[in-house]
Write a protein that holds these residues in place. Structure first.
Motif, PDB file in Angstrom:
ATOM      1  N   UNK A 202      -6.004  -3.262   4.099  1.00 33.53           N
ATOM      2  CA  UNK A 202      -6.793  -3.566   2.898  1.00 33.53           C
ATOM      3  C   UNK A 202      -6.119  -3.098   1.614  1.00 33.53           C
ATOM      4  N   UNK A 203      -4.830  -3.333   1.508  1.00 30.57           N
ATOM      5  CA  UNK A 203      -4.108  -2.951   0.298  1.00 30.57           C
ATOM      6  C   UNK A 203      -3.563  -1.540   0.310  1.00 30.57           C
ATOM      7  N   UNK A 204      -3.995  -0.716   1.272  1.00 32.73           N
ATOM      8  CA  UNK A 204      -3.427   0.627   1.449  1.00 32.73           C
ATOM      9  C   UNK A 204      -2.280   0.542   2.455  1.00 32.73           C
ATOM     10  N   UNK A 205      -1.310   1.426   2.302  1.00 30.23           N
ATOM     11  CA  UNK A 205      -0.217   1.521   3.268  1.00 30.23           C
ATOM     12  C   UNK A 205      -0.199   2.941   3.825  1.00 30.23           C
ATOM     13  N   UNK A 206      -0.240   3.069   5.147  1.00 31.10           N
ATOM     14  CA  UNK A 206      -0.255   4.376   5.788  1.00 31.10           C
ATOM     15  C   UNK A 206       0.993   4.577   6.641  1.00 31.10           C
ATOM     16  N   UNK A 207       1.490   5.798   6.633  1.00 34.91           N
ATOM     17  CA  UNK A 207       2.583   6.163   7.519  1.00 34.91           C
ATOM     18  C   UNK A 207       2.011   6.455   8.893  1.00 34.91           C
ATOM     19  N   UNK A 208       2.660   5.929   9.929  1.00 32.08           N
ATOM     20  CA  UNK A 208       2.199   6.127  11.301  1.00 32.08           C
ATOM     21  C   UNK A 208       2.953   7.284  11.940  1.00 32.08           C
ATOM     22  N   UNK A 242      -3.971  11.916  11.287  1.00 30.12           N
ATOM     23  CA  UNK A 242      -2.888  12.565  10.556  1.00 30.12           C
ATOM     24  C   UNK A 242      -2.048  11.587   9.753  1.00 30.12           C
ATOM     25  N   UNK A 243      -2.259  10.277   9.935  1.00 30.65           N
ATOM     26  CA  UNK A 243      -1.524   9.302   9.129  1.00 30.65           C
ATOM     27  C   UNK A 243      -1.821   9.535   7.652  1.00 30.65           C
ATOM     28  N   UNK A 244      -0.833   9.361   6.812  1.00 32.91           N
ATOM     29  CA  UNK A 244      -1.001   9.653   5.392  1.00 32.91           C
ATOM     30  C   UNK A 244      -0.607   8.451   4.535  1.00 32.91           C
ATOM     31  N   UNK A 245      -1.144   8.427   3.339  1.00 27.40           N
ATOM     32  CA  UNK A 245      -0.978   7.258   2.459  1.00 27.40           C
ATOM     33  C   UNK A 245       0.398   7.229   1.803  1.00 27.40           C
ATOM     34  N   UNK A 246       1.026   6.071   1.907  1.00 25.33           N
ATOM     35  CA  UNK A 246       2.236   5.798   1.147  1.00 25.33           C
ATOM     36  C   UNK A 246       1.895   5.036  -0.137  1.00 25.33           C
ATOM     37  N   UNK A 247       0.876   4.206  -0.049  1.00 19.63           N
ATOM     38  CA  UNK A 247       0.422   3.417  -1.203  1.00 19.63           C
ATOM     39  C   UNK A 247      -1.097   3.339  -1.167  1.00 19.63           C
ATOM     40  N   UNK A 248      -1.727   3.563  -2.305  1.00 14.85           N
ATOM     41  CA  UNK A 248      -3.188   3.543  -2.400  1.00 14.85           C
ATOM     42  C   UNK A 248      -3.640   2.331  -3.198  1.00 14.85           C
ATOM     43  N   UNK A 249      -4.506   1.541  -2.595  1.00 13.01           N
ATOM     44  CA  UNK A 249      -5.037   0.371  -3.304  1.00 13.01           C
ATOM     45  C   UNK A 249      -5.808   0.824  -4.543  1.00 13.01           C
ATOM     46  N   UNK A 250      -5.702   0.025  -5.602  1.00 13.31           N
ATOM     47  CA  UNK A 250      -6.335   0.382  -6.874  1.00 13.31           C
ATOM     48  C   UNK A 250      -7.852   0.384  -6.763  1.00 13.31           C
ATOM     49  N   UNK A 251      -8.477   1.366  -7.410  1.00 17.01           N
ATOM     50  CA  UNK A 251      -9.924   1.422  -7.542  1.00 17.01           C
ATOM     51  C   UNK A 251     -10.295   0.971  -8.946  1.00 17.01           C
ATOM     52  N   UNK A 261       1.575  -5.319  -1.522  1.00 15.54           N
ATOM     53  CA  UNK A 261       0.339  -5.068  -0.772  1.00 15.54           C
ATOM     54  C   UNK A 261      -0.887  -5.095  -1.677  1.00 15.54           C
ATOM     55  N   UNK A 262      -0.654  -5.457  -2.940  1.00 12.39           N
ATOM     56  CA  UNK A 262      -1.735  -5.493  -3.915  1.00 12.39           C
ATOM     57  C   UNK A 262      -1.574  -4.393  -4.954  1.00 12.39           C
ATOM     58  N   UNK A 263      -2.326  -4.447  -6.032  1.00 11.49           N
ATOM     59  CA  UNK A 263      -2.214  -3.408  -7.071  1.00 11.49           C
ATOM     60  C   UNK A 263      -2.633  -2.049  -6.536  1.00 11.49           C
ATOM     61  N   UNK A 264      -1.959  -1.022  -7.005  1.00 12.88           N
ATOM     62  CA  UNK A 264      -2.267   0.333  -6.549  1.00 12.88           C
ATOM     63  C   UNK A 264      -1.285   1.327  -7.137  1.00 12.88           C
ATOM     64  N   UNK A 265      -1.171   2.452  -6.471  1.00 12.75           N
ATOM     65  CA  UNK A 265      -0.264   3.515  -6.916  1.00 12.75           C
ATOM     66  C   UNK A 265       0.229   4.287  -5.696  1.00 12.75           C
ATOM     67  N   UNK A 266       1.298   5.053  -5.857  1.00  8.00           N
ATOM     68  CA  UNK A 266       1.886   5.745  -4.700  1.00  8.00           C
ATOM     69  C   UNK A 266       1.002   6.869  -4.195  1.00  8.00           C
ATOM     70  N   UNK A 267       1.159   7.176  -2.907  1.00  3.53           N
ATOM     71  CA  UNK A 267       0.610   8.415  -2.375  1.00  3.53           C
ATOM     72  C   UNK A 267       1.446   9.573  -2.887  1.00  3.53           C
TER      73      UNK A 267
END
Length: 597
Positions: A202-208, A242-251, A261-267
């Motif tokens: 959903x626009x967020x990117x998580x490290x596995x 424990x997965x952590x955000x690499x990219x956070x979808x914009x609020x 992956x859509x508008x957002x900002x870095x983790x």
């Protein structure tokens, strides 16, 4: 050791004229009578004082191999640069949403000492320290203040730089900001996705973390013990908590940047991986920060960097200990912190720097007014000794010039200079052990300088007198060199630093110099009238405020001191004036424990 920072290290002092001072004088400003005398006395040394070449300095230092504690291997290791003669180091910077506290000062003073010592050893150092100017806390504070997040962050970046200048931390070669490196961050995230170590939701990117088998090797945590770290919210969409955000979808209403992956900002974590590889490549020598960054920040950095580039490698991980207040970690998040500005409003920045170096960088240091007072006293003692030394040398410089003879230093001075130089190299080469330098050999040198100054007040034969002056010249030079590498040598004159220290003492005591002079006159009158009880009371009252009265001949002068409450009898009566004799040679009682590997 190098010579007091001349622009051209090959310049010989004997070839320069006083009229040249404005071009190279390290203290800034025009060449006053004081600076002319100061410059001239360096030319009196029996040697031509020039900067050592890189090869000579590094060869000299090899008497003691430089070792640093590597947080990855949990042991001290001999330092070996990836590229001979060059060092690349990255230190995690501040999240700029408020004034920085002394926990930040502790980290950046520690790594400034490392930076300075590596340069002293002859290395060409590339030092990178970032600014996190895109973060949840910045957005929250900006919303509270009705301010643009980047504008707010930029303002506090500048305030941080002001604090670092006050603390005499040398500027890094590069100070990148997250907001200027979105392209590099997006590119690295895409590589991690391509290498099957991240996924999009959903626009967020998580490290596995499940797809990175070595996760936890820095912190020693097992994967099943890990939790979503600080700054990372628990999210049921994650494959592993424990997965952590690499990219956070914009609020809605938040600052954002476009991405695949859509508008957002870095983790939080990805920024340092991206910026370190941008400025230092995928393999560099040293990565540093506070111990609180070992997990999750640095653990996640390793995972990201290796997932994007499997042969990514950092030679040494270095971490400084916490600053505590009442034995609890100092932190903005729990509100038990003191900003650098709050401390330097009342104490000289050199006193704060001295305090922070008075404990080994890996050990915790508990902030207290008492310890800052001790460091303030120590710095005053250093600069008063140097000031007195400079004045004595100036008095005899013409006599040395006209004598036409070369006078050797005394045996005691030769031994002291050799010991200070050797002790300095030995202790800094042993994982930057600054406390023992401040407390041992440096103090020995200052004591000997004061002993020689006392001897010069006596009637001495000319050869003995001028030999003592030559000894002072050599001792002053060596002490200055040590202070320079430790970052305790101000660009101001000795007189100016002493004036600043006295001004801070007056502010702490909430008293003016005019008030002190009046009290000195009142005390003199009381003593003249044989009212010694009143005289002692006046002196005791001032000492309790951190102002020491010193009777010198027929005069009384004042200087800052550690506040001392007067001794009283069981019925509350003043027993006698406080002992301020130790104001001339302050003791440094702080613990110098070292965290053992």
């Amino acid at each position: 050791m190098g010579v007091i920072g001349f622009a051209n290290p090959a310049v010989k002092l004997v070839d320069l004229k006083v009229t040249d001072l404005k071009l190279i004088w390290p203290f800034g400003g025009s060449a006053t009578a004081e600076t002319e005398r100061g410059f001239a006395r360096f030319s009196l040394s029996s040697q031509i004082l020039t900067n050592r070449s890189r090869e000579t300095t590094m060869a000299d230092a090899r008497e003691f191999e430089f070792q640093i504690y590597n947080s990855m291997t949990k042991q001290k290791e001999k330092f070996k640069a990836i590229v001979p003669g060059k060092v690349s180091m990255y230190v995690c910077g501040v999240t700029s949403y408020d004034f920085s506290h002394i926990g930040h000062a502790r980290a950046y003073v520690a790594f400034d000492v490392l930076f300075r010592y590596l340069k002293h050893l002859g290395y060409e150092v590339k030092y990178v320290r970032n600014f996190t100017d895109v973060d949840d806390k910045i957005i929250k504070r900006a919303n509270e203040l009705g301010e643009d997040p980047l504008a707010l962050s930029s303002r506090f970046c500048q305030e941080f730089l002001t604090d670092m200048t006050d603390l005499q931390c040398l500027p890094p070669n590069e100070q990148p900001r997250v907001s200027d490196h979105m392209d590099q961050i997006r590119d690295m995230i895409q590589k991690i996705i391509d290498n099957n170590c991240a996924y999009v939701v959903d626009g967020d990117v998580y490290f596995s973390v499940d797809n990175f088998p070595n996760y936890g090797r820095l912190s020693g945590r097992k994967l099943e013990d890990n939790r979503a770290g600080e700054r990372i919210a628990i999210d049921s969409r994650k494959k592993n908590p424990a997965d952590f955000a690499l990219w956070k979808a914009a609020k809605p209403g938040e600052i954002s940047w476009d991405s695949p992956w859509g508008p957002g900002r870095p983790g939080w974590h990805i920024e340092c991986s991206a910026m370190s590889v941008t400025y230092l490549t995928k393999t560099f020598d040293i990565h540093g920060g506070g111990m609180d960054l070992i997990f999750p920040h640095h653990e996640n950095e390793i995972a990201q960097s290796c997932a994007a580039c499997p042969n990514s490698n950092i030679g040494y991980w270095m971490h400084n200990g916490f600053v505590t207040a009442n034995d609890e970690k100092m932190s903005k998040s729990i509100g038990n912190f003191f900003t650098i500005r709050e401390v330097t409003k009342l104490y000289h920045p050199l006193a704060l720097r001295h305090f922070l170096m008075g404990t080994h960088y890996r050990s915790p240091v508990n902030y207290s007014i008492a310890q800052i007072e001790i460091s303030s006293e120590a710095v005053y003692y250093i600069y008063q000794t140097l000031e007195d030394c400079g004045s004595a040398i100036s008095q005899f410089e013409e006599e040395i010039k006209t004598s036409g003879k070369k006078y050797s230093t005394t045996d005691d001075a030769q031994k002291c200079v050799k010991n200070l130089r050797s002790h300095f190299e030995e202790k800094l080469s042993d994982d930057l052990h600054t406390p023992t330098i401040l407390n041992a050999a440096l103090q020995d040198a200052l004591r000997l300088m004061n002993k020689i100054l006392s001897m010069l007040k006596k009637k001495l034969q000319k050869p003995q007198k001028l030999s003592n002056i030559e000894s002072l010249i050599q001792l002053e030079k060596e002490v200055r060199d040590v202070l320079d590498v430790l970052g305790l040598l101000s660009s101001l004159t000795y007189t100016e630093v002493l004036k600043q220290l006295k001004e801070k003492a007056l502010k702490r005591a909430e008293i003016t110099e005019e008030n002190i002079q009046q009290r000195i006159e009142d005390r003199a009158l009381a003593r003249k009238n044989k009212d010694f009880k009143l005289g002692d009371q006046i002196r005791s009252d001032l000492t309790s405020k951190g102002i020491a009265l010193m009777d010198v001949g027929n005069d009384t002068i004042w200087r800052p001191c550690v506040p001392v409450e007067p001794a009283k009898s069981s019925d509350g009566q003043l027993v006698g004036p406080p002992d301020t004799s130790d104001c001339l040679q302050p003791g440094l009682s702080r613990s110098v424990d070292v965290t053992k590997p």
